[in-house]
Design an enzyme around this catalytic site. Sequence first.
Site, PDB file in Angstrom:
ATOM      1  N   CYS B  89      12.925  27.515 -32.357  1.00 25.72           N
ATOM      2  CA  CYS B  89      11.536  27.249 -32.744  1.00 25.72           C
ATOM      3  C   CYS B  89      10.611  28.369 -32.250  1.00 25.72           C
ATOM      4  CB  CYS B  89      11.113  25.868 -32.254  1.00 25.72           C
ATOM      5  SG  CYS B  89       9.647  25.243 -33.085  1.00 25.72           S
ATOM      6  N   HIS B 206      15.607  21.996 -33.874  1.00 23.48           N
ATOM      7  CA  HIS B 206      15.818  21.798 -32.436  1.00 23.48           C
ATOM      8  C   HIS B 206      17.139  21.078 -32.156  1.00 23.48           C
ATOM      9  CE1 HIS B 206      11.814  22.837 -30.767  1.00 23.48           C
ATOM     10  NE2 HIS B 206      11.378  22.500 -31.963  1.00 23.48           N
ATOM     11  N   GLU B 208      18.655  20.818 -29.402  1.00 19.65           N
ATOM     12  CA  GLU B 208      18.605  20.139 -28.089  1.00 19.65           C
ATOM     13  C   GLU B 208      17.983  18.748 -28.193  1.00 19.65           C
ATOM     14  OE1 GLU B 208      16.472  22.309 -29.137  1.00 19.65           O
ATOM     15  OE2 GLU B 208      14.468  21.942 -28.316  1.00 19.65           O
TER      16      GLU B 208
END
Lengths: 91, 238
Positions: B89, B206, B208
Amino acid sequence: MKYIAEINIMPHTELLDPQGKTVANNMKNIGVHGIEDVRIGKHIVLKLEAQDEKEALQKVHQACEKLLANVIMETFTYAIRNEIELPSVHV
Amino acid sequence: MKFGVVVFPGSNCDDDVVFALEETLQQEVRKIWHKETSLEGFSTSDCIVVPGGFSYGDYLRAGAIARFAPIMRPLIDFANSGGYVWGICNGFQILCEAQLLPGVLLRNSNQRFICKNVYLKTQTNQSAITATLPKEKPLKIPIAHAEGRYYANETTLNELVANDQILFKYCDLQGKISSEINPNGALLNIAGICNKSRNVFGMMPHPERAADPILGNTDGRLLFDSLLTMDRVEVRNG
């Protein structure tokens, strides 16, 4: 010598400018008709110290190229003037 | 392999990455403050993650000021020496500004901040983070950005295609890639790329945020698993 640099940074003409497009589309809402296109960029004013105009221009150019604009997406133009004079140089 | 996570003022996904790596994947992680001037303790078999957020408030352009933070000089050297660097990002935006990756991320074509799950189609297995990913099954991973419209000039774009550098494209649930499903107007539906040397990765989604079962989605974990698997293969092959 102290100089004032006025810098304009604009998105490349071939790139969609969604911000400008949204503003253009809303002009009719304020009763302003006939606006065909709006493109939005940045205007930056720098105050700088340099020995002469040549050095001032070099500094401003470097600032634009290295940080203020990303040449992949933007073009930049600038004009400088002595702090106490009217605009003298256009690039 | 161990991990470093760079923290800039305004980073806000650093803890998410640390949690995914440390808690979910049981890896060794160290946070790296942006003012650090070396990556001492890391070797090129390690991975430095540049996480998401709003470094320096996204002032001027997303990533433009972070790109000149003191840590960036050793990070660029690290990348040029072959170490893994992974921008997610805002991290992707920073790596583009630093010219570790080609192109730039522009304001979303719909002018909005978009925060939602999207589907990604893996385009190549020729990178450490995509090596073990299924190419047919789309991965569900969230995006959360206002500037995610990948753009590069035609020459650069042709090079990306020719060198197999496109890692992920936005697609629908069935894996179909179309302009209708493109959330931000990215050219060729590009969601993630790697550099020519294939050790620097950048992606807007993302992973994560989709790595731990408690989040209800673990597709993102597959990317970390791939990287760790490739690391073991490399260590074995010495």
